[in-house]
Design an enzyme around this catalytic site. Structure first.
Site, PDB file in Angstrom:
ATOM      1  CE  LYS A   1      22.918  68.684  49.133  1.00 44.39           C
ATOM      2  NZ  LYS A   1      23.912  67.809  49.743  1.00 44.39           N
TER       3      LYS A   1
ATOM      4  NE  ARG B   1      21.077  61.406  57.868  1.00 44.87           N
ATOM      5  CZ  ARG B   1      22.406  61.372  57.997  1.00 44.87           C
ATOM      6  NH1 ARG B   1      22.964  61.237  59.183  1.00 44.87           N
ATOM      7  NH2 ARG B   1      23.182  61.468  56.937  1.00 44.87           N
TER       8      ARG B   1
HETATM    9  N1  BES Z   1      21.176  64.022  49.052  1.00 38.59           N
HETATM   10  C1  BES Z   1      22.347  64.091  49.825  1.00 38.59           C
HETATM   11  C2  BES Z   1      23.333  62.954  49.545  1.00 38.59           C
HETATM   12  C3  BES Z   1      23.917  62.892  48.156  1.00 38.59           C
HETATM   13  C4  BES Z   1      25.143  63.460  47.896  1.00 38.59           C
HETATM   14  C5  BES Z   1      23.273  62.241  47.150  1.00 38.59           C
HETATM   15  C6  BES Z   1      25.687  63.376  46.630  1.00 38.59           C
HETATM   16  C7  BES Z   1      23.819  62.150  45.886  1.00 38.59           C
HETATM   17  C8  BES Z   1      25.035  62.720  45.622  1.00 38.59           C
HETATM   18  C9  BES Z   1      22.014  64.062  51.313  1.00 38.59           C
HETATM   19  O1  BES Z   1      20.803  64.636  51.657  1.00 38.59           O
HETATM   20  C10 BES Z   1      23.071  64.849  52.014  1.00 38.59           C
HETATM   21  O2  BES Z   1      23.125  66.031  51.802  1.00 38.59           O
HETATM   22  N2  BES Z   1      23.875  64.173  52.820  1.00 38.59           N
HETATM   23  C11 BES Z   1      24.931  64.805  53.515  1.00 38.59           C
HETATM   24  C12 BES Z   1      24.905  64.296  54.932  1.00 38.59           C
HETATM   25  C13 BES Z   1      25.799  65.067  55.865  1.00 38.59           C
HETATM   26  C14 BES Z   1      25.256  66.449  56.099  1.00 38.59           C
HETATM   27  C15 BES Z   1      25.892  64.302  57.159  1.00 38.59           C
HETATM   28  C16 BES Z   1      26.229  64.437  52.825  1.00 38.59           C
HETATM   29  O3  BES Z   1      26.362  63.320  52.333  1.00 38.59           O
HETATM   30  O4  BES Z   1      27.105  65.300  52.741  1.00 38.59           O
HETATM   31 MN    MN Z   2      20.944  66.718  51.989  1.00 32.71          MN
END
Ligand code: BES
Ligand code: MN
Ligand code: ZN
Length: 494
Positions: free
Chosen positions: A272, A346
């Site tokens: 990230k 997931r």
């Molecule tokens: N933990 C994150 C989702 C999230 C984002 C929670 C912001 C709280 C605040 C999750 O694991 C994630 O990184 N999801 C990705 C999925 C993508 C790679 C398909 C996302 O939402 O960008």
């Molecule tokens: Mn994630």
């Protein structure tokens, strides 16, 4: 926790006094006495403030006389429209105005005992603070209120209502404490340890480590965990309030709650951006909520058999981390091509959900997860996303959401979305592209529920709040504890 005492109404001689007012009516209870004792100050102040008792309106009168430090008048809105949620918010509003007093009383004489307890609940929920790591806060900057009296005609009845509400508030605080902890403290083993401590409430708590999960074949969860030196855990919590723990019913299928417990989500190799990454300490909020819910159910001796399972990992990049392109074999036997290591929640849920339905054959499963950023784009910070294969469960969850203020909004599931997660090389891939990102995530999870009645709550927009709300200070909200406690209370007890 703020100490709540229910006592018969009488005008306090010092400290703060809270009066509650229905719209278009004079404030309740001790209003007349207080107004007389202060030489009509309260009536004059309300007139100047043009206060009419509207919901969310309040007036604070400083040093009104009669020894009182302040009088706070809080509006409840029209009598016919007062909800539990509105009473909670009135309690929260009062509490926010009281923090400089050491003692305070809320006049709740015209409310029912259950309503008086709801006001107390709102005040307690608003009083939460996470100050474990502040070493330099001056005593005068800390909130001074330690005891709040609720003045009510039927104190005994209110007290017994409060017993129940208090257990729920304690569950909420369990969740808020866990979600607020920094990620260097709350790694997977520590979160599991904190679950273990809840055996004191009568919960049965079992912890599985990496070896146990390897033996079972949790390839999806373990793939996420492999990049971190902090080993994963799965915790299984059981509350048998119907068939055991004082309940006398024959054993039936339990209800099941499952939580995503990523104690820190860097994204892994699909790392990230740095800005705001600290937020990913609360990527275990789904698990935190399941733990707090189980604490609430046990704390109030709910007449239900419930299980709570949480999958706990840390998602890190390292020389041993999972790569984009890896194929893992889940506990269900289905294979997954990991396209993006940041879609890790997931993968964790896949194994824990399959285990839950196989081991417990529950009436239904509800999972909670801070799963996608996309749900925040879709629903903002007002509703959690609800995905389900069961219309009845959706209706019950929607109603419980409106009653508690922890609102959910149903989103679609459809084979057409499911196509987006087809893989060229494995049974599925772990992302479906940007369109409908929260839906393809839910489709992925649905492949691991084995047709059991199931609901998935994407709480990414709800677990943490950057602003104060009437019953929730900013920070960890514990969204879902009150929602699911209400679902259980309204439909699955007795
Ligand atoms: N933990 C994150 C989702 C999230 C984002 C929670 C912001 C709280 C605040 C999750 O694991 C994630 O990184 N999801 C990705 C999925 C993508 C790679 C398909 C996302 O939402 O960008
Ligand atoms: Mn994630
Ligand atoms: Zn995550």
């Amino acid at each position: 926790m703020l100490d709540i005492a229910f006592v018969r109404p009488s005008l306090p001689k010092s400290g703060a006094l809270v009066l509650l007012a229905h719209e278009g009516e004079k404030p309740s209870g001790l209003w007349q006495q207080a107004d007389e004792a202060t030489g009509g100050t309260i009536a004059r102040a309300l007139e100047v403030a043009e206060f009419k008792g509207g919901k969310d309106k309040s007036v604070t009168i400083l040093a009104p006389g009669a020894g009182l430090s302040r009088v706070i008048v809080v509006g409840l809105g029209k009598p016919a429209e007062v909800t539990d949620r509105g009473l909670n918010e009135a309690g929260g509003t009062a509490l926010a105005a009281l923090s400089r007093d050491t003692t305070a009383a809320i006049a709740a004489g015209t409310l029912t005992p259950a309503q008086a307890a709801e006001v107390a609940l709102g005040a307690v929920l608003k009083s939460y603070r996470f100050d474990r790591y502040r070493t330099k806060e001056k005593p005068e900057d800390k909130p001074k209120l330690t005891k709040l009296s609720v003045l009510t005609g039927d104190a005994a009845k209110a007290r017994s209502e409060w017993e129940r509400d208090k257990a729920v508030a304690e569950g909420v605080f369990v969740t808020r404490d866990l979600v607020s902890e920094p990620p260097n403290v709350l790694h997977p083993a520590e979160l599991a340890e904190r679950c273990k401590k809840l055996t004191s409430l009568g919960l049965k708590v079992d912890v599985l480590g990496p070896k146990d999960m390897q033996k079972l074949g949790f390839g999806a969860l373990l793939g996420v965990a492999q990049g971190s030196v902090n080993e994963p855990r799965m915790v299984v919590m059981q509350w048998n309030g119907a068939s055991g723990n004082g309940g006398k019913k024959a054993k039936e299928k339990p209800i099941a709650f499952v939580g995503k417990g990523v104690t820190f989500d860097t994204g892994g190799i699909s790392i990230k951006p740095a800005g705001g990454m600290e937020d990913m300490k609360w990527d275990m909020a789904g698990a935190g909520t399941v733990v707090g819910l189980m604490a609430a159910l046990a704390g109030r001796r709910a007449k239900v058999d419930a299980v709570g399972l949480v999958g706990i990992v840390e998602n890190m990049p390292s020389g041993n981390a999972q790569r984009p392109g890896d194929v893992v074999k889940s506990y269900s036997g289905q294979t997954i091509e990991v396209i993006n290591t940041d879609a890790e929640g997931r993968l964790v849920l896949a194994d824990v959900l399959w285990y839950t339905q196989e081991k417990f054959d529950p009436k239904f499963m509800i999972d909670l997860a801070t799963l996608t950023g996309a749900i925040i784009i879709g629903l903002g910070h007002e509703h959690a996303g609800l995905f389900s294969n069961d219309d009845g469960l959706c209706q019950k969850l929607t109603a419980a959401g409106l009653a508690t203020g922890e609102k959910v909004w149903r989103m679609p599931l459809d084979d057409a979305y499911d196509k987006q997660i087809r893989s060229e090389i494995a049974d599925m891939k772990n992302i479906g592209g940007r369109p409908g990102g929260s839906i393809t995530a839910a489709q992925f999870i649905q492949r691991f529920v084995n047709k059991k009645p199931w609901a998935h709550l994407d709480i990414a927009g709800m677990a943490w709040s950057s602003k104060d709300a009437p019953c929730t200070p900013k920070g960890a909200t514990a969204f879902g504890v009150r929602l699911l406690d209400r679902l259980v209370a309204d439909h699955y007890e007795g």
